[in-house]
Design a protein around this motif. Structure first.
Motif, PDB file in Angstrom:
ATOM      1  N   GLN A 207       0.811  -1.217   0.000  1.00  0.00           N
ATOM      2  CA  GLN A 207       0.000   0.000   0.000  1.00  0.00           C
ATOM      3  C   GLN A 207       0.843   1.264   0.000  1.00  0.00           C
ATOM      4  O   GLN A 207       0.345   2.339  -0.338  1.00  0.00           O
ATOM      5  CB  GLN A 207      -0.929   0.016   1.217  1.00  0.00           C
ATOM      6  N   ASN A 208       2.109   1.181   0.387  1.00  0.00           N
ATOM      7  CA  ASN A 208       2.977   2.353   0.459  1.00  0.00           C
ATOM      8  C   ASN A 208       3.972   2.409  -0.702  1.00  0.00           C
ATOM      9  O   ASN A 208       5.017   3.068  -0.590  1.00  0.00           O
ATOM     10  CB  ASN A 208       3.727   2.375   1.792  1.00  0.00           C
ATOM     11  N   VAL A 209       3.661   1.721  -1.773  1.00  0.00           N
ATOM     12  CA  VAL A 209       4.459   1.804  -3.004  1.00  0.00           C
ATOM     13  C   VAL A 209       3.534   2.263  -4.119  1.00  0.00           C
ATOM     14  O   VAL A 209       2.501   1.632  -4.381  1.00  0.00           O
ATOM     15  CB  VAL A 209       5.112   0.459  -3.353  1.00  0.00           C
ATOM     16  N   LEU A 210       3.874   3.358  -4.751  1.00  0.00           N
ATOM     17  CA  LEU A 210       3.061   3.932  -5.818  1.00  0.00           C
ATOM     18  C   LEU A 210       3.667   3.538  -7.161  1.00  0.00           C
ATOM     19  O   LEU A 210       4.877   3.695  -7.372  1.00  0.00           O
ATOM     20  CB  LEU A 210       3.014   5.457  -5.686  1.00  0.00           C
ATOM     21  N   VAL A 211       2.834   3.024  -8.082  1.00  0.00           N
ATOM     22  CA  VAL A 211       3.287   2.562  -9.392  1.00  0.00           C
ATOM     23  C   VAL A 211       2.755   3.508 -10.458  1.00  0.00           C
ATOM     24  O   VAL A 211       1.537   3.746 -10.537  1.00  0.00           O
ATOM     25  CB  VAL A 211       2.813   1.119  -9.671  1.00  0.00           C
ATOM     26  N   ASP A 212       3.653   4.064 -11.258  1.00  0.00           N
ATOM     27  CA  ASP A 212       3.283   4.900 -12.395  1.00  0.00           C
ATOM     28  C   ASP A 212       2.962   3.973 -13.562  1.00  0.00           C
ATOM     29  O   ASP A 212       3.831   3.279 -14.093  1.00  0.00           O
ATOM     30  CB  ASP A 212       4.430   5.844 -12.748  1.00  0.00           C
ATOM     31  N   LEU A 213       1.704   3.934 -13.971  1.00  0.00           N
ATOM     32  CA  LEU A 213       1.272   3.020 -15.023  1.00  0.00           C
ATOM     33  C   LEU A 213       1.850   3.382 -16.388  1.00  0.00           C
ATOM     34  O   LEU A 213       1.924   2.533 -17.271  1.00  0.00           O
ATOM     35  CB  LEU A 213      -0.255   2.987 -15.094  1.00  0.00           C
ATOM     36  N   ALA A 214       2.241   4.632 -16.576  1.00  0.00           N
ATOM     37  CA  ALA A 214       2.774   5.052 -17.874  1.00  0.00           C
ATOM     38  C   ALA A 214       4.238   4.679 -18.030  1.00  0.00           C
ATOM     39  O   ALA A 214       4.677   4.316 -19.131  1.00  0.00           O
ATOM     40  CB  ALA A 214       2.595   6.562 -18.046  1.00  0.00           C
ATOM     41  N   THR A 215       5.004   4.744 -16.964  1.00  0.00           N
ATOM     42  CA  THR A 215       6.449   4.498 -17.057  1.00  0.00           C
ATOM     43  C   THR A 215       6.897   3.241 -16.319  1.00  0.00           C
ATOM     44  O   THR A 215       8.014   2.769 -16.530  1.00  0.00           O
ATOM     45  CB  THR A 215       7.220   5.701 -16.493  1.00  0.00           C
ATOM     46  N   GLY A 216       6.066   2.686 -15.444  1.00  0.00           N
ATOM     47  CA  GLY A 216       6.469   1.536 -14.663  1.00  0.00           C
ATOM     48  C   GLY A 216       7.321   1.872 -13.463  1.00  0.00           C
ATOM     49  O   GLY A 216       7.857   0.973 -12.807  1.00  0.00           O
ATOM     50  N   GLU A 217       7.475   3.165 -13.149  1.00  0.00           N
ATOM     51  CA  GLU A 217       8.293   3.569 -12.006  1.00  0.00           C
ATOM     52  C   GLU A 217       7.547   3.306 -10.698  1.00  0.00           C
ATOM     53  O   GLU A 217       6.325   3.504 -10.611  1.00  0.00           O
ATOM     54  CB  GLU A 217       8.670   5.044 -12.091  1.00  0.00           C
ATOM     55  N   ALA A 218       8.285   2.892  -9.686  1.00  0.00           N
ATOM     56  CA  ALA A 218       7.739   2.665  -8.347  1.00  0.00           C
ATOM     57  C   ALA A 218       8.313   3.712  -7.407  1.00  0.00           C
ATOM     58  O   ALA A 218       9.514   4.008  -7.437  1.00  0.00           O
ATOM     59  CB  ALA A 218       8.078   1.265  -7.852  1.00  0.00           C
ATOM     60  N   LYS A 219       7.451   4.276  -6.579  1.00  0.00           N
ATOM     61  CA  LYS A 219       7.864   5.300  -5.618  1.00  0.00           C
ATOM     62  C   LYS A 219       7.431   4.882  -4.218  1.00  0.00           C
ATOM     63  O   LYS A 219       6.286   4.467  -4.002  1.00  0.00           O
ATOM     64  CB  LYS A 219       7.248   6.661  -5.959  1.00  0.00           C
ATOM     65  N   LEU A 220       8.322   5.028  -3.265  1.00  0.00           N
ATOM     66  CA  LEU A 220       8.018   4.759  -1.866  1.00  0.00           C
ATOM     67  C   LEU A 220       7.359   5.983  -1.262  1.00  0.00           C
ATOM     68  O   LEU A 220       7.869   7.102  -1.385  1.00  0.00           O
ATOM     69  CB  LEU A 220       9.300   4.407  -1.113  1.00  0.00           C
TER      70      LEU A 220
END
Length: 390
Positions: A257-270
Motif C-alpha cells: 500500500q505504500n508503493v506507488l506505481v506509475d502506469l505510464a512508465t512503470g516507475e515505483a515510488k516509496l
C-alpha cells in the motif's frame, strides 16, 4: 547432746517462675478477649485497604495532564520537547528565547517563508484519495502550472513525534524525514514539494503522477505478478530503501500500500513516512507499521534493529507479489514462520524470500546482499507498458 538438723533430701530445686514466665502465664487470655483482639486487627487491615483504594480511585478520577509530544533529533538540528505554538506566538517565544541549540548549523527542513501565500492561493484541493492513522491525502492541482499534486493533511492531535528546525519551530517528524529523502536526482521516493502550517495542523504537498496506482491495488487486479514484473518493481523498492538508509531515514512501514506505481512508465515510488524514524544502530523499542509485517523478534522480545526488520518486511512484500497474498496473518503465524509456495514460484525466488524471512535477525541478508542475489540479476519487464495493464 542436741541432734543435728536434718538436711533436705537431694533433688532438683523447685523452679521459681521468672518474670517472663509469670507475665506469659498471666497473659493467657480468655476466648472472648482473643476474639476482641483479632477483631480489632482485622478492622485495622480492612480500614487500610479501604483507604488505599479510595485514594487510588480519587487519583484516577482527576484529569491527567496531556503528555508532551516526543521529538526526534535530526542531523545538524536540535530537538525540543514542547509542542508547536500557533503562528506569531511561537515566533515571539523563539525571539524571547534567543538562539536555540543547533541553530548555527543547517537544518534538514527549511523554515516556512513568512511571505509565502496561504495554501488556498497556491493549490486547489480535490477529492479524497485515501486516509489512515497519520492523516488524509487529497488530490490537488498547482495553480501556477496545473501540475497534479497530492496534499496530505495531518491533524495536530495525531502527531506523536516532532522535529525541531533551526529557527526553533517544531514540525512533524514525517515532514522532516520526507524532506531528508526528497532529492531532485532520485525518483524512487515521492518528493515533498511544499508544506504549510494550517490551523488544524500541517499540510504536506507532494508530487503525484498522472496515472498511478498503489502496488496493493495494482497487484490484486492481477491476483499475482509474474516473476519478471515482480523483479523489476522489487528492485526499485530496494533502491528506494537504500537511498533512505543513505540519508539516515528508516521507513518502518514498507508494504504494497505504500508503493506507488506509475502506469505510464512503470516507475515505483516509496510513499508515506508517517511511521518512519531516524536510522540508528541501537535497538528500537517502539513498533510502528502494519502488524502482519512485524518481525518475530518484536513479538518475542519487544525490540528490534532497524535494518533486519526492514529486510523482513521486504521479504513479506516479495512473497505477496509473487504469491498474491500475505504469508502470515497472526502473531502465532509469524513466530511459527512456516512458508508455503505455489509451484509457479522458482527455487531462486523461494531462496531469496526464505533468506529475508529468517527467524534469527543475524541470519538475514543486508541490502547489498539482496542486490547481488542471482534472482535479481535476471532481466525484468517492469518498464514495459504492456505488462502494466491487466
Amino acid at each position: 547432746m542436741p541432734r543435728p538438723a536434718r538436711r533436705p533430701s537431694a533433688g532438683p530445686p523447685r523452679a521459681r517462675p521468672c518474670p517472663a514466665r509469670r507475665g506469659s502465664a498471666s497473659a493467657v487470655l480468655s476466648p472472648y478477649r482473643l476474639w476482641r483482639r483479632w477483631k480489632s486487627r482485622l478492622l485495622w487491615c480492612w480500614r487500610s485497604i479501604a483507604v488505599f483504594w479510595l485514594g487510588l480511585a480519587r487519583a484516577l478520577a482527576q484529569p491527567r495532564p496531556r503528555p508532551r509530544p516526543r521529538t526526534k533529533p535530526l542531523p545538524r538540528s536540535a530537538a525540543g520537547p514542547e509542542p508547536p505554538q500557533p503562528g506569531a506566538a511561537r515566533q515571539a517565544a523563539a525571539r524571547r528565547a534567543g538562539r536555540c541549540p543547533g541553530q548555527k548549523s543547517g537544518s534538514a527542513v527549511p523554515p516556512a517563508r513568512v511571505e509565502k501565500p496561504p495554501l488556498e492561493q497556491l493549490y486547489r484541493q480535490g477529492p479524497l484519495l485515501g486516509s489512515g492513522g497519520c492523516g488524509s491525502v487529497y488530490s490537488g492541482t498547482r495553480l501556477a502550472d496545473g501540475a497534479p499534486v497530492a496534499i496530505k493533511r495531518v491533524s495536530r492531535e495525531r502527531i506523536s513525534e516532532w522535529a525541531r528546525l533551526r529557527n526553533g519551530a517544531l514540525v512533524p517528524l514525517e515532514l522532516a524525514l520526507l524532506w531528508m529523502v526528497s532529492r531532485p536526482g532520485f525518483r524512487g521516493v515521492v518528493r515533498l514539494l511544499d508544506w504549510f502550517e494550517v490551523p488544524e495542523g500541517f499540510a504536506l504537498v507532494m508530487e503525484r503522477p498522472q496515472r498511478c496506482q498503489d502496488l496493493w491495488y495494482f497487484l490484486h487486479q492481477r491476483r499475482f505478478l509474474t516473476e519478471p514484473v515482480a523483479r523489476g518493481l522489487f528492485r526499485q523498492v530496494l533502491e528506494a530503501v537504500r537511498h533512505c538508509s543513505s540519508r539516515g531515514v528508516l521507513h518502518r512501514d514498507i508494504k504494497a500500500q505504500n508503493v506507488l506505481v506509475d502506469l505510464a512508465t512503470g516507475e515505483a515510488k516509496l510513499i508515506d513516512f508517517g511511521c518512519g524514524a531516524i536510522l540508528q544502530d541501537t535497538i528500537y523499542t517502539r513498533m510502528s507499521g502494519t502488524p502482519e509485517y512485524s518481525p518475530p523478534e518484536w513479538i518475542l522480545f519487544g525490540c528490534y534493529h532497524g535494518q533486519p526488520a526492514t529486510i523482513w518486511s521486504l521479504g513479506i512484500l516479495l512473497y505477496e507479489l509473487v504469491c498474491g497474498h500475505l504469508p502470515f496473518h497472526t502473531k502465532e503465524d509469524i513466530v511459527r514462520g512456516q512458508l508455503v509456495f505455489p509451484p509457479r514460484v522458482s527455487q531462486e525466488c523461494q531462496h531469496l524470500i526464505r533468506w529475508c524471512l529468517s527467524m534469527d535477525p543475524t541470519h538475514r541478508p543486508c541490502l547489498e546482499d539482496l542486490f547481488e542475489h542471482s534472482w535479481l540479476q535476471e532481466p525484468c519487464l517492469a518498464q514495459e507498458t504492456a505488462e502494466m495493464h491487466p
